[in-house]
Design a protein around this motif. Structure first.
Motif, PDB file in Angstrom:
ATOM      1  N   SER A  50       3.111   1.445  -2.987  1.00 39.05           N
ATOM      2  CA  SER A  50       1.971   1.944  -4.261  1.00 39.05           C
ATOM      3  C   SER A  50       1.944   3.245  -4.398  1.00 39.05           C
ATOM      4  O   SER A  50       1.477   3.885  -5.482  1.00 39.05           O
ATOM      5  CB  SER A  50       1.317   1.028  -4.855  1.00 39.05           C
ATOM      6  OG  SER A  50       0.721   1.089  -3.209  1.00 39.05           O
ATOM      7  N   SER A  51       2.130   3.757  -2.932  1.00 45.53           N
ATOM      8  CA  SER A  51       1.320   5.191  -3.331  1.00 45.53           C
ATOM      9  C   SER A  51       2.438   5.691  -3.557  1.00 45.53           C
ATOM     10  O   SER A  51       2.103   7.495  -4.018  1.00 45.53           O
ATOM     11  CB  SER A  51       0.842   5.706  -1.840  1.00 45.53           C
ATOM     12  OG  SER A  51       1.855   6.278  -0.735  1.00 45.53           O
ATOM     13  N   ARG A  52       3.740   6.019  -3.751  1.00 45.95           N
ATOM     14  CA  ARG A  52       4.822   6.792  -4.040  1.00 45.95           C
ATOM     15  C   ARG A  52       4.709   6.952  -5.000  1.00 45.95           C
ATOM     16  O   ARG A  52       5.653   7.842  -5.246  1.00 45.95           O
ATOM     17  CB  ARG A  52       6.462   5.939  -3.474  1.00 45.95           C
ATOM     18  CG  ARG A  52       6.208   5.764  -2.071  1.00 45.95           C
ATOM     19  CD  ARG A  52       7.432   6.314  -1.187  1.00 45.95           C
ATOM     20  NE  ARG A  52       9.023   5.266  -1.866  1.00 45.95           N
ATOM     21  CZ  ARG A  52       9.793   5.554  -2.807  1.00 45.95           C
ATOM     22  NH1 ARG A  52      10.320   6.336  -2.963  1.00 45.95           N
ATOM     23  NH2 ARG A  52      10.250   3.676  -3.409  1.00 45.95           N
ATOM     24  N   CYS A  53       4.941   5.797  -6.301  1.00 43.82           N
ATOM     25  CA  CYS A  53       4.512   6.124  -7.669  1.00 43.82           C
ATOM     26  C   CYS A  53       3.967   7.638  -7.743  1.00 43.82           C
ATOM     27  O   CYS A  53       2.801   7.596  -8.000  1.00 43.82           O
ATOM     28  CB  CYS A  53       4.143   4.790  -8.391  1.00 43.82           C
ATOM     29  SG  CYS A  53       4.233   5.074 -10.226  1.00 43.82           S
ATOM     30  N   TYR A  55       1.017  -0.890   0.283  1.00 46.27           N
ATOM     31  CA  TYR A  55       0.084   0.162   0.222  1.00 46.27           C
ATOM     32  C   TYR A  55       0.510   1.306  -0.020  1.00 46.27           C
ATOM     33  O   TYR A  55       0.487   1.449  -0.860  1.00 46.27           O
ATOM     34  CB  TYR A  55      -1.168   0.414   1.173  1.00 46.27           C
ATOM     35  CG  TYR A  55      -1.469   1.397   1.500  1.00 46.27           C
ATOM     36  CD1 TYR A  55      -3.033   1.566   0.640  1.00 46.27           C
ATOM     37  CD2 TYR A  55      -1.634   2.411   2.236  1.00 46.27           C
ATOM     38  CE1 TYR A  55      -3.523   2.460   0.663  1.00 46.27           C
ATOM     39  CE2 TYR A  55      -2.068   3.240   2.098  1.00 46.27           C
ATOM     40  CZ  TYR A  55      -3.135   3.439   1.742  1.00 46.27           C
ATOM     41  OH  TYR A  55      -4.200   4.278   1.697  1.00 46.27           O
ATOM     42  N   TYR A  56       2.254   1.181   1.125  1.00 43.18           N
ATOM     43  CA  TYR A  56       2.706   2.750   0.962  1.00 43.18           C
ATOM     44  C   TYR A  56       3.401   2.676  -0.130  1.00 43.18           C
ATOM     45  O   TYR A  56       4.023   3.423  -0.602  1.00 43.18           O
ATOM     46  CB  TYR A  56       3.534   2.667   2.616  1.00 43.18           C
ATOM     47  CG  TYR A  56       2.334   3.410   3.250  1.00 43.18           C
ATOM     48  CD1 TYR A  56       2.252   4.547   3.513  1.00 43.18           C
ATOM     49  CD2 TYR A  56       2.553   1.516   4.222  1.00 43.18           C
ATOM     50  CE1 TYR A  56       1.116   4.773   4.641  1.00 43.18           C
ATOM     51  CE2 TYR A  56       1.623   2.164   5.792  1.00 43.18           C
ATOM     52  CZ  TYR A  56       1.031   3.546   5.626  1.00 43.18           C
ATOM     53  OH  TYR A  56      -0.153   3.894   6.554  1.00 43.18           O
ATOM     54  N   HIS A  70      -2.428   0.401  -5.866  1.00 47.72           N
ATOM     55  CA  HIS A  70      -3.249   1.469  -4.922  1.00 47.72           C
ATOM     56  C   HIS A  70      -4.735   1.618  -4.343  1.00 47.72           C
ATOM     57  O   HIS A  70      -4.763   1.798  -3.676  1.00 47.72           O
ATOM     58  CB  HIS A  70      -2.290   2.009  -5.406  1.00 47.72           C
ATOM     59  CG  HIS A  70      -2.107   3.286  -3.802  1.00 47.72           C
ATOM     60  ND1 HIS A  70      -1.170   3.359  -2.872  1.00 47.72           N
ATOM     61  CD2 HIS A  70      -3.287   4.554  -3.278  1.00 47.72           C
ATOM     62  CE1 HIS A  70      -2.532   3.949  -1.835  1.00 47.72           C
ATOM     63  NE2 HIS A  70      -2.260   4.792  -2.637  1.00 47.72           N
TER      64      HIS A  70
END
Lengths: 441, 447
Positions: free
Chosen positions: A33-36, A30-31, A62
């Motif tokens: 994937s949030s950075r992409c 979750y975290y 995400h």
């Protein structure tokens, strides 16, 4: 270098060879994937030989559409899971991640990819519907990444596909040749099983195609033949002592390690000859098997090594030492390997020169040759019209068609030895080539 | 060192950071703990006839890796007997005589208002805050936002309270209204000493896709709640500004809505708030966030040369105009710092698909740094907003500032577009691609 105890059980083996890219848990995914950033015309896609729409699958993870993410991955690459685990992402997608420009850790694309594919495989989600049968048949020789990838795509195009595999199990190098800390045997086989159930190609195991007669039989029955047989055994380096006990080829050593794990014998002092990624693997693996000392010996300088930096780092991390600019003169021993006589070298205008009077002897009780693999030249000679290049690779055109129009080839047999991901990309493209050849599309 | 102390409509506190009336001020234990941590004041969880709550009370809106960017609750006012609350208010005031304790109140009849105002003042509360804002549960019973949405009713109740109160009366406003200044003016007319805003915004925070019910679900059913947290700050800032600029209001303002650090607090103060109230951020991180807020505010004030909060209050208000009074000749253009660019091309696609097609991509091997097509750039800021790198895209002024002309000026001169195809239209001379250009890439792919 007693970092690793000699493993005496599967459990101890697994501990020594724990995965370097362990699975992400849901929170990590979750975290991460949030950075992409969802880059436009993303460099990671361009860096992927199979062109996976990476920002899309990350966005799908995400938003909680993990199976959709797996579909995005498999749409581009039928070996999506294996590649997520074994790809040299540091020099491909993750190396291209724009975050690198600001010295921010790149997105862990490989691990996110495996996160999605694992879900699809565990849940056995059917992602594909094969094409309407077109009445044509293709034989695929070799159930490695190139062959499997080719077979999947052919099934999508409506072909009947039979794969002939010499060994007992599918996956090729993913199972037999990749370092055990990159992917487990179970994972590699589970993915093939998952694919086979969806794509319904048949695999005939222990069915080597070697003779002219074998080939003629195939030619009668099939409309096209795909060659995805990879490379052969480790080639001889042609110095004396090569046949002593405990002098082994890296490919054979790694294969044995993958199959028999903790039961493989590894010496106390191991010398690995070579400077490529296979040499790094063999050295790392020897160290993890509990060898007291492991030395990499390479004919050229450190800078000239063909291995990726991160592979060399991985070996160094487990205590592997190196000797650069040394060439083996002979392997010494009565019945077993006892030492190697080296000579120091230098490179002049790209060529290696031995420096007279610099011979020295390095003791060891095992030698692993990671000095390249032979090509299946004998087998190739049975196929009329097949052309090889100077280094024994099958010559193919853009459609991966050989000079004999009925034959197509891809993967290591045609590219001389690259990554699983290259084989996956080429195998799929070859299927398109076959389709164009047979149907004209 | 700047002086952070505040006198808010006669209520003194050592700093402008108060806890809003909400779960963190449900008990004397919590308020004492907060004061001990450094908070300057607290508005007690709303008192009235105690209620009964449901289980499952909160829902949240997460954004990417951020939890609780928006927060929603269906909890009601205090469910504890009044006498317990009064005893605890008294105890807190005994230990923290210089901190502000304000009692939030919500009852119905004039008698009830009279009684409860006297009770809390006797307990030592420094003032009262009338909860005319709660948009869920209580409003259906004719209280909370039901009052805040009816300026006349609001005014009447304020006047009831003023009949007995000896301490300052704050009116807490609901944002669930078209023009926030109407209830604000009514509060003043009723005799209020101050206003606080905003209360929560009526909301559904999300829908459970599997069970077809909104969050938070209570036994498979749900109801609308009140929305707060960082997501509501822009709405709150605008409403605070509206009240601060409205001559008919002219009351001290306590700013509320999504405040979680010193910057947020300063923004509210610059738009006219004298102090601020915080709830969601405390519910997320605990009282400890005050450790960041106080020194942050102090440093800002020291850097800017402010000695006292009052010097900052409303400092940004003179710069907030109506649209027609903005300078139409002001011209900025985006500039990309090639050295900082990470080549994500988000600016390109944002401008290309979402704005004015004013960013181009280099052709040629490996070149990825986009460039600004100056003649197309309208200075909208979008590229600089989507850019993930600090300070990579900046907006650079291109006009020399010598000629200021507003819509208002142009209207007076008769220099504005007035017909559908008027040549004075702003976009008349602006380059726009042909519709079919959008499909050109398909053709090239086929070749």
């Amino acid at each position: 270098m007693s970092e690793f105890q000699r493993p005496s059980s599967k459990k101890e083996f697994d501990r020594n060879f724990s995965q370097i890219k362990p699975f992400l848990n849901e929170t990590q995914a979750y975290y991460e994937s949030s950075r992409c950033l969802f880059c436009y015309d993303a460099p990671c896609i361009q860096a992927c030989p199979t062109g996976i729409d990476i920002p899309l699958f990350i966005r799908q993870i995400h938003s909680g559409n993990t199976i959709g993410a797996a579909k995005t991955i498999y749409d581009a690459n039928y070996l999506g899971h294996a590649c997520g685990q074994v790809c040299p992402t540091e020099v491909l997608c993750e190396g291209a991640c724009v975050y690198n420009h600001q010295h921010i850790k790149p997105i862990e694309i490989g691990r996110l990819q495996s996160f999605a594919t694992t879900q699809a495989i565990i849940q056995n989600k059917k992602l594909f519907i094969t094409g309407k049968p077109n009445g044509k048949k293709v034989a695929v020789i070799g159930a490695g990444p190139a062959g499997i990838s080719c077979a999947c795509e052919l099934r999508m195009l409506g072909y009947e596909v039979d794969i002939f595999e010499a060994k007992e199990k599918p996956s090729g190098l993913t199972l037999y040749g990749v370092a055990p800390y990159k992917i487990t045997n179970k994972e590699a086989l589970d993915e093939i099983k998952y694919l086979q159930e969806q794509f319904e190609f048949s695999v005939k195991y222990r069915s080597p195609i070697v003779s002219k007669r074998d080939i003629e039989k195939l030619e009668i029955k099939y409309d096209a033949i795909f060659i995805g047989i990879g490379l052969g055994e480790t080639s001889e380096i042609k110095i004396s002592g090569e046949n002593l006990r405990n002098c082994v080829g890296a490919t054979e050593f790694i294969e044995k390690l993958r199959l028999t794990q903790h039961r493989v014998h590894v010496g106390n002092k191991v010398i690995v000859l070579g400077g490529g990624n296979t040499a790094m693997d063999a050295a790392s693996e020897s160290a993890r098997m509990g060898a007291d000392k492991v030395i990499l010996a390479y004919r050229r300088s450190k800078e000239e090594m063909k291995a990726y930096d991160f592979e060399y780092e991985l070996a160094k991390k487990v205590g592997v030492k190196s000797l650069f600019n040394v060439a083996p003169v002979k392997i010494i021993g009565k019945t077993k390997v006892e030492s190697i006589k080296f000579i120091r070298t230098r490179t002049r205008r790209g060529k290696i020169e031995a420096i007279k009077g610099t011979e020295f002897v390095e003791n060891c009780d095992m030698v692993i040759k990671a000095t390249g693999q032979a090509k299946h030249v004998d087998f190739f000679s049975h196929i009329p019209g097949l052309e090889l290049d100077d280094s024994g690779r099958i010559r193919v055109n853009k459609m991966f068609q050989t000079k004999n129009k009925k034959y197509f080839a891809a993967g290591d047999a045609a590219n001389g030895g690259k990554e699983v991901v290259n084989a996956a990309a080429e195998g799929k493209a070859a299927a398109r080539g076959i389709h164009r050849f047979i149907i004209g599309k | 060192m700047p002086d952070l102390s505040v006198n808010f409509a006669g209520i003194k506190s050592p700093n402008p950071f108060w806890l809003a009336s909400a779960p963190p001020t449900n008990s004397g234990y919590q308020v004492m703990k907060a004061f001990d941590a450094g908070w300057g004041g607290a508005v007690w969880k709303t008192l009235g006839i105690p209620i009964v709550n449901v289980s499952s009370r909160y829902g949240a809106l997460n954004y990417r890796d951020t939890r609780m960017m928006g927060f929603n609750n269906i909890e009601l006012i205090s469910d504890r007997p009044l006498k317990d609350n009064l005893r605890e208010i008294e105890e807190v005031k005994k230990h923290f005589p210089n901190h502000a304790v304000v009692a939030s109140l919500m009852v119905q009849s004039r008698e009830e208002w009279h009684q409860i105002v006297k009770d809390v003042e006797n307990a030592g509360a420094d003032g009262v805050e009338l909860n005319f804002g709660c948009p869920h549960g209580m409003c259906e019973r004719g209280m909370g936002s039901a009052v805040g949405q009816e300026p006349n009713v609001l005014k009447t109740i304020v006047s009831w309270v003023k009949e007995v109160s000896k301490k300052p009366v704050i009116v807490k406003l609901t944002p669930n209204i078209t023009d926030i200044t109407e209830p604000a003016i009514a509060a003043r007319l009723g005799g209020a000493d101050a206003i606080s805003l905003i209360n929560t915004i009526q909301s559904l925070v999300g829908v459970d896709l599997d069970n077809f019910v909104t969050y938070p679900a209570v036994d498979g059913k749900s109801t609308n709640g009140g929305y707060c947290g960082p997501a509501v700050k822009p709405i709150a800032l605008n409403m605070v500004k509206n009240c601060a600029q409205e001559q008919g209001v002219n009351l001290p303002i306590s700013g509320i809505g999504g405040i979680e650090n010193w910057r947020d607090a300063v923004e509210f103060i610059l738009l006219g708030a004298t102090n601020v109230q915080v709830c969601t951020a405390v519910m997320h991180y605990g009282f400890g966030i005050i450790r960041e807020m106080i020194p942050g505010l102090e440093r800002y004030m020291a850097d800017k040369g402010f000695n006292h909060i009052n010097e900052m209050v409303g400092k940004a208000l003179p710069n907030i105009k109506t649209w027609e009074n903005l300078n139409l000749n002001y011209k900025v253009i985006a500039e990309i710092n090639k050295k900082k660019c990470i080549e994500c091309q988000l600016c390109y696609i944002a401008c290309e698909d979402g704005a004015h097609q004013a960013i181009g991509l280099p052709k040629g091997n490996g070149q990825r740094v986009p460039f600004i097509i100056e003649e197309n750039c309208v200075g909208c800021n979008l590229c600089s907003l989507v850019c993930p790198v600090e300070g990579c895209i900046t907006m650079v002024r291109k006009d020399d500032g010598s000629k200021v002309e507003t819509w208002h000026d142009r209207t007076e001169k008769g220099n504005i577009p007035t017909t559908f195809n008027d040549q004075l239209a702003g976009g008349t001379h602006h380059w726009i691609p042909e519709p079919l250009d959008a499909l050109k890439h398909k053709k090239s792919n086929r070749d």
